[in-house]
Structure formats: C-alpha cells, structure tokens
Design an enzyme around this catalytic site. Structure first.
Site, PDB file in Angstrom:
ATOM      1  N   CYS A   1       0.815  -1.228   0.000  1.00 54.68           N
ATOM      2  CA  CYS A   1       0.000   0.000   0.000  1.00 54.68           C
ATOM      3  C   CYS A   1       0.843   1.270   0.000  1.00 54.68           C
ATOM      4  CB  CYS A   1      -0.939  -0.003   1.201  1.00 54.68           C
ATOM      5  SG  CYS A   1      -1.873  -1.519   1.337  1.00 54.68           S
TER       6      CYS A   1
ATOM      7  N   HIS B   1      -3.597   6.734   2.682  1.00 54.56           N
ATOM      8  CA  HIS B   1      -4.003   5.409   2.208  1.00 54.56           C
ATOM      9  C   HIS B   1      -5.394   5.129   2.761  1.00 54.56           C
ATOM     10  CE1 HIS B   1      -4.102   1.340   1.063  1.00 54.56           C
ATOM     11  NE2 HIS B   1      -3.980   0.847   2.275  1.00 54.56           N
TER      12      HIS B   1
ATOM     13  N   ASN C   1     -10.115  -0.480  -0.274  1.00 53.55           N
ATOM     14  CA  ASN C   1      -8.649  -0.517  -0.230  1.00 53.55           C
ATOM     15  C   ASN C   1      -8.106  -1.064  -1.543  1.00 53.55           C
ATOM     16  OD1 ASN C   1      -5.951  -1.005   0.300  1.00 53.55           O
ATOM     17  ND2 ASN C   1      -6.304  -1.991   2.279  1.00 53.55           N
TER      18      ASN C   1
HETATM   19  O1  UT7 Z   1      -3.939  -1.804   3.634  1.00 50.74           O
HETATM   20  C1  UT7 Z   1      -3.095  -1.601   4.717  1.00 50.74           C
HETATM   21  C2  UT7 Z   1      -3.143  -2.634   5.761  1.00 50.74           C
HETATM   22  N1  UT7 Z   1      -4.463  -2.946   6.209  1.00 50.74           N
HETATM   23  C3  UT7 Z   1      -4.989  -2.329   7.256  1.00 50.74           C
HETATM   24  O2  UT7 Z   1      -4.424  -1.410   7.800  1.00 50.74           O
HETATM   25  C4  UT7 Z   1      -6.292  -2.879   7.767  1.00 50.74           C
HETATM   26  C5  UT7 Z   1      -6.373  -2.692   9.249  1.00 50.74           C
HETATM   27  N2  UT7 Z   1      -7.494  -3.337   9.888  1.00 50.74           N
HETATM   28  C6  UT7 Z   1      -8.797  -2.975   9.737  1.00 50.74           C
HETATM   29  O3  UT7 Z   1      -9.125  -2.134   8.936  1.00 50.74           O
HETATM   30  C7  UT7 Z   1      -9.812  -3.612  10.654  1.00 50.74           C
HETATM   31  O4  UT7 Z   1      -9.140  -4.348  11.629  1.00 50.74           O
HETATM   32  C8  UT7 Z   1     -10.831  -4.546   9.914  1.00 50.74           C
HETATM   33  C9  UT7 Z   1     -11.819  -3.721   9.112  1.00 50.74           C
HETATM   34  C10 UT7 Z   1     -10.112  -5.515   9.034  1.00 50.74           C
HETATM   35  C11 UT7 Z   1     -11.639  -5.334  10.947  1.00 50.74           C
HETATM   36  O5  UT7 Z   1     -12.279  -4.438  11.856  1.00 50.74           O
HETATM   37  P1  UT7 Z   1     -12.177  -4.705  13.434  1.00 50.74           P
HETATM   38  O6  UT7 Z   1     -12.975  -3.667  14.088  1.00 50.74           O
HETATM   39  O7  UT7 Z   1     -10.704  -4.772  13.765  1.00 50.74           O
HETATM   40  O8  UT7 Z   1     -12.890  -6.086  13.577  1.00 50.74           O
HETATM   41  P2  UT7 Z   1     -12.313  -7.479  14.143  1.00 50.74           P
HETATM   42  O9  UT7 Z   1     -11.367  -8.077  13.158  1.00 50.74           O
HETATM   43  O10 UT7 Z   1     -11.833  -7.283  15.543  1.00 50.74           O
HETATM   44  O11 UT7 Z   1     -13.635  -8.337  14.163  1.00 50.74           O
HETATM   45  C12 UT7 Z   1     -14.724  -8.006  14.998  1.00 50.74           C
HETATM   46  C13 UT7 Z   1     -15.854  -8.989  14.750  1.00 50.74           C
HETATM   47  C14 UT7 Z   1     -15.422 -10.456  14.763  1.00 50.74           C
HETATM   48  O12 UT7 Z   1     -16.455 -11.198  15.377  1.00 50.74           O
HETATM   49  P3  UT7 Z   1     -16.298 -11.705  16.897  1.00 50.74           P
HETATM   50  O13 UT7 Z   1     -15.067 -12.550  16.921  1.00 50.74           O
HETATM   51  O14 UT7 Z   1     -16.171 -10.449  17.719  1.00 50.74           O
HETATM   52  O15 UT7 Z   1     -17.572 -12.443  17.130  1.00 50.74           O
HETATM   53  C15 UT7 Z   1     -15.354 -10.807  13.298  1.00 50.74           C
HETATM   54  O16 UT7 Z   1     -15.570 -12.173  13.069  1.00 50.74           O
HETATM   55  O17 UT7 Z   1     -16.427  -8.765  13.448  1.00 50.74           O
HETATM   56  C16 UT7 Z   1     -16.483  -9.983  12.727  1.00 50.74           C
HETATM   57  N3  UT7 Z   1     -16.333  -9.717  11.315  1.00 50.74           N
HETATM   58  C17 UT7 Z   1     -17.388  -9.454  10.509  1.00 50.74           C
HETATM   59  N4  UT7 Z   1     -18.694  -9.367  10.737  1.00 50.74           N
HETATM   60  C18 UT7 Z   1     -19.494  -9.040   9.698  1.00 50.74           C
HETATM   61  C19 UT7 Z   1     -15.203  -9.674  10.584  1.00 50.74           C
HETATM   62  N5  UT7 Z   1     -15.478  -9.359   9.306  1.00 50.74           N
HETATM   63  C20 UT7 Z   1     -16.823  -9.222   9.235  1.00 50.74           C
HETATM   64  C21 UT7 Z   1     -17.707  -8.917   8.197  1.00 50.74           C
HETATM   65  N6  UT7 Z   1     -19.022  -8.826   8.466  1.00 50.74           N
HETATM   66  N7  UT7 Z   1     -17.265  -8.665   6.924  1.00 50.74           N
END
Ligand code: UT7
Length: 325
Positions: free
Chosen positions: A113, A252, A282
């Site tokens: 990125c 980004h 992204n």
């Molecule tokens: O491109 C450069 C590098 N990339 C980044 O910098 C990305 C950085 N990370 C992020 O943007 C975020 O961490 C994400 C958008 C990927 C995820 O958001 P989050 O708030 O960190 O969510 P999480 O991974 O902690 O997941 C929270 C919950 C989980 O459920 P439980 O375990 O709490 O029951 C996931 O399973 O959300 C669930 N979840 C979803 N639910 C509905 C994960 N993806 C989805 C989804 N729809 N698409």
C-alpha cells in the site's frame, strides 16, 4: 540537485461496481458492519479481460496527457503493485509496450500500500540527479484476483484501480521531503503465502487457499495508526514544516477509522483529509495515487498548498511524502 515535481496525474477505475448489498449475498456480512467498521460502501472490480497492466496503461495515458508529454519522452517507468500481470517480466515493461514508451527503462516495486509513495521517492532520486528527465510512477492493483471471496474478514475490504503520476523537473514547487520505513518481522500480519518460491502453486496450495490475501486486521490497525502518524511527522520534520502547515492529507484508504485516528493523533488544525474510501475500498498502491489525482482534478488542491501523502501496508512498509503544489 534538481527540484522535482508532479507534471501530470491520471487514474483509471474499472467499470463494474460491487456494493455492500452484493457482498451480503456472498458472505455472512452486512452493509451496517462494513460501513461502520471500515467506511466502505462499494468497490470496483476489473473485467475478466483486464489485467493490472491494462488499468495501469489507462491511468498512465491520462497522466501523460495532463503533463502534455508523449510516451517516447519518458525515461523511466515504475509500477508499484502486489498484483503484477505475472511474476515476471515486470508489469512496468508490459505497460511500456502498451504505451509505446520505447526510451524508458522499467521496473516494478513491491511495497504494497506504500508502493506509490516508494515509487515517487525512487523516481525523484533519478530526476534530481539528472539521470532521468521524465518519469512515470503508477500504483495499479487488481486485488479482486487475490481476494478470498469466501472470507468475510477480508473480501469486504478490497477493490481494483490504478493511478499514475508523471514526474519531472519543476521550478519552485515540488517534492519537499520523503520518509520511508519497513519492518520485516511482521510479514505474517498481511501476506499472500502461495505462488512464490516458498509455496509454488500446486493442487494442495490451491486447496489450502494459499493464493489469497491473509490478514490479521485488528493487529494491523494499531500499527497502521502509529506508523502513518510517525511517517508524517518525520517527513514534515525533514521539510522543516509543522502539522499546522499542511493543507491537504492524502492518506491510504484502508479504513476510515484508521484515517480519523491518524488525523486526531497529529492534531491537524488546518488540514483537510481527502477521502474516497466509500467508493473504492482498499486498492493498495492505487489508493493514494487515485486520491491525489481526484483531489487535484476537483480543484481542491490550490497552488502553493502543502500536501501530505501518507500510507501503510503489508511488509510491513510505510511512507510519507510532502509536496508543495
Ligand atoms: O492496507 C493496509 C493494511 N491494512 C490495514 O491497515 C487494515 C487494518 N485493519 C482494519 O481495517 C480492521 O481491523 C478490519 C476492518 C479488518 C476489521 O475491523 P475490526 O474492528 O478490527 O474487527 P475485528 O477483526 O476485531 O472483528 C470483529 C468482529 C469479529 O467477530 P467476533 O469474533 O467479535 O464475534 C469478526 O468475526 O467482526 C467480525 N467480522 C465481521 N462481521 C461481519 C469480521 N469481518 C466481518 C464482516 N461482516 N465482513
């Protein structure tokens, strides 16, 4: 050392749109989750017959036109991508042929990125030292080809697109400073394990879904915020500027919450943040490239403005650039 600036910008976004509503039919997700957690509403997906080089060449043609240059006047082409047409030759040489830029030397860089910022910084060195007169830097991705459409943790995040910049000598304004950083101890947080020399393609690697992006999102989130904030401060420091001097931040676009956290951490008082994450998601190296092009096209960036480009991605890699417009 010559002063280096942007002579022209271009972009290309594939036609097909995939909305959050479409994704609700593919995996267990919701528009509400995607919007509140990421800020993304839709993303664009390349057509089946469009490779990364096709997107890149279209963006490049626009940038050349904006710079009033012919392809044959380019000395250097750099393509930043994690989705090359193929492992080799470089996508940059394929783009060279598509443009007819017969006088350029060409190579790809893999800086995820932050690739566009890395690419501009590299091209700047060649121009500043007089090795090249005109350079083309492209951030182009077809992330849809390496997205696991069965994995809701990642498939809602990515899109396809390309942005390009023609760089050359400039008078007065231009690139003031750059800061690049890497941390190879955390490669596992964001990577595609299959298809290289470590895990060459076999029936088993396909079965194990190794040819898709693997990401530890929440762990990356924290590092993204600190790395982007630190990179911005380092670049500003070497330009002799403060946060209050910045007019536009072109970040980004991985997650709206990351962008807001970086802006808050730096306490930008005068700066406006250019956002397009809602439309595109992204697109790795293409994000900053397209955002900069759009902000300029829309007349948001005015002559004399201080513009901060800031990115973070898999590697881990990060970087920031300060440009006086
Ligand atoms: O491109 C450069 C590098 N990339 C980044 O910098 C990305 C950085 N990370 C992020 O943007 C975020 O961490 C994400 C958008 C990927 C995820 O958001 P989050 O708030 O960190 O969510 P999480 O991974 O902690 O997941 C929270 C919950 C989980 O459920 P439980 O375990 O709490 O029951 C996931 O399973 O959300 C669930 N979840 C979803 N639910 C509905 C994960 N993806 C989805 C989804 N729809 N698409």
């Amino acid at each position: 050392m010559k002063k280096v600036g942007i002579l022209g910008l271009g972009k290309y976004i594939p036609e097909k749109i995939l909305t959050n509503a479409d994704l609700e039919k593919m995996v267990d997700t919701s528009d509400e989750w995607i919007t509140t957690r990421t800020g993304i509403k839709e993303r664009h997906i390349a057509a089946q017959n469009e490779a990364t080089s096709d997107l890149a060449a279209k963006a490049a043609k626009e940038a050349l036109k904006a710079a009033s240059l012919k392809a044959a006047e380019l000395d250097l082409i750099i393509v930043a991508t994690v989705t090359p047409d193929m492992p080799f030759p470089s996508t940059a040489t394929i783009v060279q042929a598509k443009l007819g830029a017969k006088n350029a030397f060409c190579f790809d860089i893999s800086a995820a990125c932050a690739g566009y910022i890395y690419g501009i910084t590299i091209a700047q060195q060649f121009i500043a030292r007089g090795t090249c007169k005109n350079a083309l830097v492209i951030g182009a991705e077809t992330l849809s080809r390496i997205t696991d459409w069965q994995d809701r943790n990642t498939c809602v995040l990515f899109g396809d697109g390309a942005g390009a910049a023609v760089l050359g000598e400039s008078k007065g304004q231009g690139i003031l400073s750059a800061y690049l950083g890497s941390d190879g101890t955390k490669t596992a947080l964001l990577h595609m394990p299959g298809g290289g020399s470590l895990n060459p393609a076999t029936a088993q690697t396909v079965k194990d879904r190794l040819h898709y992006i693997k990401m530890e999102g929440s762990e990356l989130f924290k590092i993204a915020v600190t790395s982007m904030a630190d990179a911005a401060l380092m670049a500003l420091k070497s330009a002799g500027l403060k946060c209050a001097d910045v007019n536009w931040i072109i970040p980004h676009q991985a997650n709206l919450r990351i962008i807001n956290a970086v802006a808050k951490r730096l306490g930008f008082v005068n700066a406006q943040v250019y956002l397009n994450i809602e439309k595109y998601g992204n697109m790795s190296s293409a994000c900053v490239a397209i955002a900069l092009c759009e902000a300029a096209e829309q007349g948001k960036i005015k002559k004399g403005d201080i513009v901060l480009l800031d990115a973070f991605g898999g590697g881990l890699v990060w970087g920031a650039l300060i440009i006086k417009w």
